[in-house]
Structures are given as structure tokens and as C-alpha cells.
Motif scaffolding. Structure first.
Motif, PDB file in Angstrom:
ATOM      1  N   GLY A 163      44.254  45.040  49.156  1.00  9.67           N
ATOM      2  CA  GLY A 163      44.836  43.646  49.324  1.00  9.67           C
ATOM      3  C   GLY A 163      43.921  42.475  49.464  1.00  9.67           C
ATOM      4  N   VAL A 164      43.009  42.738  50.589  1.00 10.24           N
ATOM      5  CA  VAL A 164      41.602  41.854  50.803  1.00 10.24           C
ATOM      6  C   VAL A 164      40.719  42.073  49.686  1.00 10.24           C
ATOM      7  CG1 VAL A 164      39.905  41.507  52.241  1.00 10.24           C
ATOM      8  CG2 VAL A 164      42.389  41.823  53.186  1.00 10.24           C
ATOM      9  N   VAL A 165      40.541  43.458  49.245  1.00  4.76           N
ATOM     10  CA  VAL A 165      39.651  43.341  48.259  1.00  4.76           C
ATOM     11  C   VAL A 165      40.413  44.226  47.239  1.00  4.76           C
ATOM     12  CG1 VAL A 165      37.441  43.756  49.702  1.00  4.76           C
ATOM     13  CG2 VAL A 165      38.891  45.662  49.248  1.00  4.76           C
ATOM     14  N   SER A 166      39.860  44.375  46.075  1.00  2.91           N
ATOM     15  CA  SER A 166      40.125  45.132  44.868  1.00  2.91           C
ATOM     16  C   SER A 166      40.315  46.674  45.244  1.00  2.91           C
ATOM     17  CB  SER A 166      39.499  44.759  43.438  1.00  2.91           C
ATOM     18  OG  SER A 166      39.924  45.793  42.446  1.00  2.91           O
ATOM     19  N   PRO A 167      41.302  47.348  44.336  1.00  2.00           N
ATOM     20  CA  PRO A 167      41.223  48.866  44.624  1.00  2.00           C
ATOM     21  C   PRO A 167      39.872  49.369  44.028  1.00  2.00           C
ATOM     22  CG  PRO A 167      43.589  47.972  44.042  1.00  2.00           C
ATOM     23  CD  PRO A 167      42.473  46.963  43.897  1.00  2.00           C
ATOM     24  N   SER A 168      39.276  48.741  42.797  1.00  2.14           N
ATOM     25  CA  SER A 168      38.128  49.096  42.264  1.00  2.14           C
ATOM     26  C   SER A 168      36.875  48.727  43.052  1.00  2.14           C
ATOM     27  CB  SER A 168      38.320  48.280  40.796  1.00  2.14           C
ATOM     28  OG  SER A 168      38.461  47.088  40.933  1.00  2.14           O
ATOM     29  N   LEU A 169      36.831  48.010  44.056  1.00  2.00           N
ATOM     30  CA  LEU A 169      35.656  48.054  45.056  1.00  2.00           C
ATOM     31  C   LEU A 169      35.041  49.346  45.216  1.00  2.00           C
ATOM     32  CD1 LEU A 169      33.793  45.720  46.218  1.00  2.00           C
ATOM     33  CD2 LEU A 169      35.115  46.355  48.339  1.00  2.00           C
ATOM     34  N   PRO A 170      33.838  49.743  44.726  1.00  3.39           N
ATOM     35  CA  PRO A 170      33.421  50.857  44.936  1.00  3.39           C
ATOM     36  C   PRO A 170      33.101  51.386  46.412  1.00  3.39           C
ATOM     37  CG  PRO A 170      32.212  49.689  43.232  1.00  3.39           C
ATOM     38  CD  PRO A 170      32.901  48.933  43.919  1.00  3.39           C
ATOM     39  N   PRO A 171      33.695  52.523  46.510  1.00  2.63           N
ATOM     40  CA  PRO A 171      33.438  53.083  48.143  1.00  2.63           C
ATOM     41  C   PRO A 171      31.983  53.200  48.480  1.00  2.63           C
ATOM     42  CG  PRO A 171      35.116  54.350  47.120  1.00  2.63           C
ATOM     43  CD  PRO A 171      34.604  53.643  45.911  1.00  2.63           C
ATOM     44  N   ALA A 172      31.184  53.422  47.429  1.00  2.00           N
ATOM     45  CA  ALA A 172      29.669  53.530  47.825  1.00  2.00           C
ATOM     46  C   ALA A 172      28.928  52.057  48.406  1.00  2.00           C
ATOM     47  CB  ALA A 172      29.074  53.843  46.580  1.00  2.00           C
ATOM     48  N   PHE A 173      29.939  51.081  48.033  1.00  2.17           N
ATOM     49  CA  PHE A 173      29.753  50.007  48.531  1.00  2.17           C
ATOM     50  C   PHE A 173      30.272  49.439  49.979  1.00  2.17           C
ATOM     51  CE2 PHE A 173      30.333  45.229  49.253  1.00  2.17           C
ATOM     52  CZ  PHE A 173      29.041  44.787  49.305  1.00  2.17           C
ATOM     53  N   ALA A 174      31.800  49.645  49.462  1.00  2.38           N
ATOM     54  CA  ALA A 174      32.866  49.161  50.787  1.00  2.38           C
ATOM     55  C   ALA A 174      32.201  50.041  52.078  1.00  2.38           C
ATOM     56  CB  ALA A 174      34.082  49.450  50.439  1.00  2.38           C
TER      57      ALA A 174
ATOM     58  N   VAL B 264      25.635  50.174  42.682  1.00  3.48           N
ATOM     59  CA  VAL B 264      26.743  50.237  42.228  1.00  3.48           C
ATOM     60  C   VAL B 264      27.017  49.033  41.281  1.00  3.48           C
ATOM     61  CG1 VAL B 264      27.952  51.412  44.228  1.00  3.48           C
ATOM     62  CG2 VAL B 264      27.977  49.031  44.119  1.00  3.48           C
ATOM     63  N   GLN B 265      25.952  48.042  41.252  1.00  3.13           N
ATOM     64  CA  GLN B 265      26.132  47.059  40.395  1.00  3.13           C
ATOM     65  C   GLN B 265      27.446  46.187  40.456  1.00  3.13           C
ATOM     66  OE1 GLN B 265      24.834  48.303  36.267  1.00  3.13           O
ATOM     67  NE2 GLN B 265      22.685  48.603  37.057  1.00  3.13           N
ATOM     68  N   LEU B 266      27.647  45.760  41.766  1.00  3.07           N
ATOM     69  CA  LEU B 266      28.926  45.273  42.291  1.00  3.07           C
ATOM     70  C   LEU B 266      29.453  44.155  41.346  1.00  3.07           C
ATOM     71  CD1 LEU B 266      30.820  45.177  44.541  1.00  3.07           C
ATOM     72  CD2 LEU B 266      29.532  43.318  45.598  1.00  3.07           C
ATOM     73  N   ASP B 267      30.642  44.294  40.953  1.00  2.00           N
ATOM     74  CA  ASP B 267      31.217  43.163  40.167  1.00  2.00           C
ATOM     75  C   ASP B 267      31.945  42.426  41.454  1.00  2.00           C
ATOM     76  OD1 ASP B 267      32.972  41.440  38.811  1.00  2.00           O
ATOM     77  OD2 ASP B 267      33.908  43.058  37.623  1.00  2.00           O
ATOM     78  N   ALA B 268      31.592  41.199  41.552  1.00  2.00           N
ATOM     79  CA  ALA B 268      31.978  39.984  42.479  1.00  2.00           C
ATOM     80  C   ALA B 268      33.427  40.039  42.544  1.00  2.00           C
ATOM     81  CB  ALA B 268      31.141  38.665  42.392  1.00  2.00           C
ATOM     82  N   ARG B 269      34.137  40.064  41.429  1.00  3.11           N
ATOM     83  CA  ARG B 269      35.415  40.058  41.338  1.00  3.11           C
ATOM     84  C   ARG B 269      36.400  41.127  42.190  1.00  3.11           C
ATOM     85  NH1 ARG B 269      35.697  39.613  35.179  1.00  3.11           N
ATOM     86  NH2 ARG B 269      34.439  41.416  35.450  1.00  3.11           N
ATOM     87  N   THR B 270      35.663  42.256  42.522  1.00  4.43           N
ATOM     88  CA  THR B 270      36.477  43.278  43.008  1.00  4.43           C
ATOM     89  C   THR B 270      36.171  42.917  44.665  1.00  4.43           C
ATOM     90  OG1 THR B 270      34.359  44.300  43.248  1.00  4.43           O
ATOM     91  CG2 THR B 270      35.515  45.004  41.300  1.00  4.43           C
ATOM     92  N   LEU B 271      35.542  41.850  45.131  1.00  2.00           N
ATOM     93  CA  LEU B 271      35.589  41.638  46.548  1.00  2.00           C
ATOM     94  C   LEU B 271      36.952  40.857  46.941  1.00  2.00           C
ATOM     95  CD1 LEU B 271      31.948  40.283  46.623  1.00  2.00           C
ATOM     96  CD2 LEU B 271      32.806  42.351  47.916  1.00  2.00           C
ATOM     97  N   GLY B 272      37.465  40.246  45.934  1.00  2.00           N
ATOM     98  CA  GLY B 272      38.777  39.570  46.182  1.00  2.00           C
ATOM     99  C   GLY B 272      38.623  38.415  47.372  1.00  2.00           C
ATOM    100  N   ALA B 273      39.380  38.401  48.324  1.00  2.00           N
ATOM    101  CA  ALA B 273      39.289  37.576  49.541  1.00  2.00           C
ATOM    102  C   ALA B 273      38.035  37.676  50.372  1.00  2.00           C
ATOM    103  CB  ALA B 273      40.676  37.527  50.398  1.00  2.00           C
TER     104      ALA B 273
END
Length: 161
Positions: free
Chosen positions: A59-70, A124-133
């Protein structure tokens, strides 16, 4: 402007803005202080790095935020916050272990940020949109804290004023 560009420009501008604050206000005052007195206000903001745990909150971050980053970003920040608390207390009490704790915190905290940048850009070549809030963490919090890491290293290795 597309999201990756906004993300990159936000990070760049945060470095520029805090770099100016550092050059004009922070460094001129810190360089006149005794080392431990100068280290304390540089370490103290890092006690808030527990905020990185928000990378684990749905809810703060997208469920698609890669766990390898998070996961490493969240827990690395949490460890850095705990080390910063210990170093802050030691500095405030002028404890003999203060300098060692500051070194430990600063090496860990810097490595944590650099690994997160590497992991986000190349791993993971992070997509900034997955960071959410949590978008504000790498864009508004990390650059100033990374600059303070540099200042802490400088203070640790400089000769007495």
C-alpha cells in the motif's frame, strides 16, 4: 516528462539543493568545531533511517516492487538507523567507543545506500512507479544523507582544526 526522467531529475536536484545548503551553511560551521561536536549533527539525522522499512509495507509501495531491492534497502536502512542511534548516544556521552561506532555506522550506511543504488539501477532495473509513496525516500532523503556520509568520512580523517 516521463517517470524515469522525473525520478532522475528529482535525485539530481536533491543532491544540488543539499550540496548548496552544505556549502553555504553546514560546512562553514562544522569545520570550526571539534571533531566529535561536528560529527554529532551529521550522524543524528540517520537515526530516522527506520523510514526505509516502508519499502516492505504493501500500500505504501507497489506489490510489484522487487523484493531483491526492497528487502536489502529496508533492512539495511534499519540496521543503519540502529547503528546511528548507538553512535549518537556514544558521541553525546563522549564515550571512548564513539569514534569506532561512527566508523562502523558510516561504512555500513554508505555501503547500504550504494548497494541500493546499484541494485535499483543495474540489479533489478527499478521502475520508479513501483516505489509508490516511498518515492520520496530515494529522491528527497537519500541524497542529503549520502552527502552527510561524505562529510562524516571527511571529519573522521581530517586533522584537528
Amino acid at each position: 516528462m516521463d517517470t524515469p526522467a522525473v525520478f532522475g531529475v528529482s535525485i539530481l536536484m536533491s543532491f544540488v539543493a543539499f550540496g548548496l545548503v552544505t556549502k553555504l551553511y553546514i560546512w562553514p560551521r562544522l569545520r570550526k568545531l571539534e571533531r566529535d561536536d561536528a560529527l554529532l549533527p551529521m550522524v543524528l539525522p540517520h537515526t530516522f533511517r527506520f523510514v526505509g522499512l516502508s519499502f516492505l509495507v504493501p500500500g505504501v509501495v507497489s506489490p510489484s516492487l522487487p523484493p531483491a531491492f526492497a528487502n536489502p534497502a529496508a533492512y539495511g536502512d534499519f540496521v543503519a538507523a540502529i547503528l546511528a542511534v548507538a553512535a549518537t548516544i556514544a558521541l553525546a556521552r563522549h564515550a571512548p567507543l564513539a569514534t569506532a561506532l561512527v566508523w562502523l555506522f558510516n561504512v555500513w550506511g554508505t555501503a547500504d545506500f550504494l548497494f541500493a543504488f546499484y541494485q535499483g539501477l543495474f540489479g533489478v532495473q527499478l521502475d520508479a512507479r513501483t516505489l509508490g509513496a516511498a518515492f520520496f525516500i530515494p529522491t528527497a532523503m537519500v541524497p542529503p544523507l549520502l552527502i552527510t556520509h561524505g562529510l562524516i568520512f571527511w571529519l573522521l580523517v581530517r586533522s584537528k582544526p
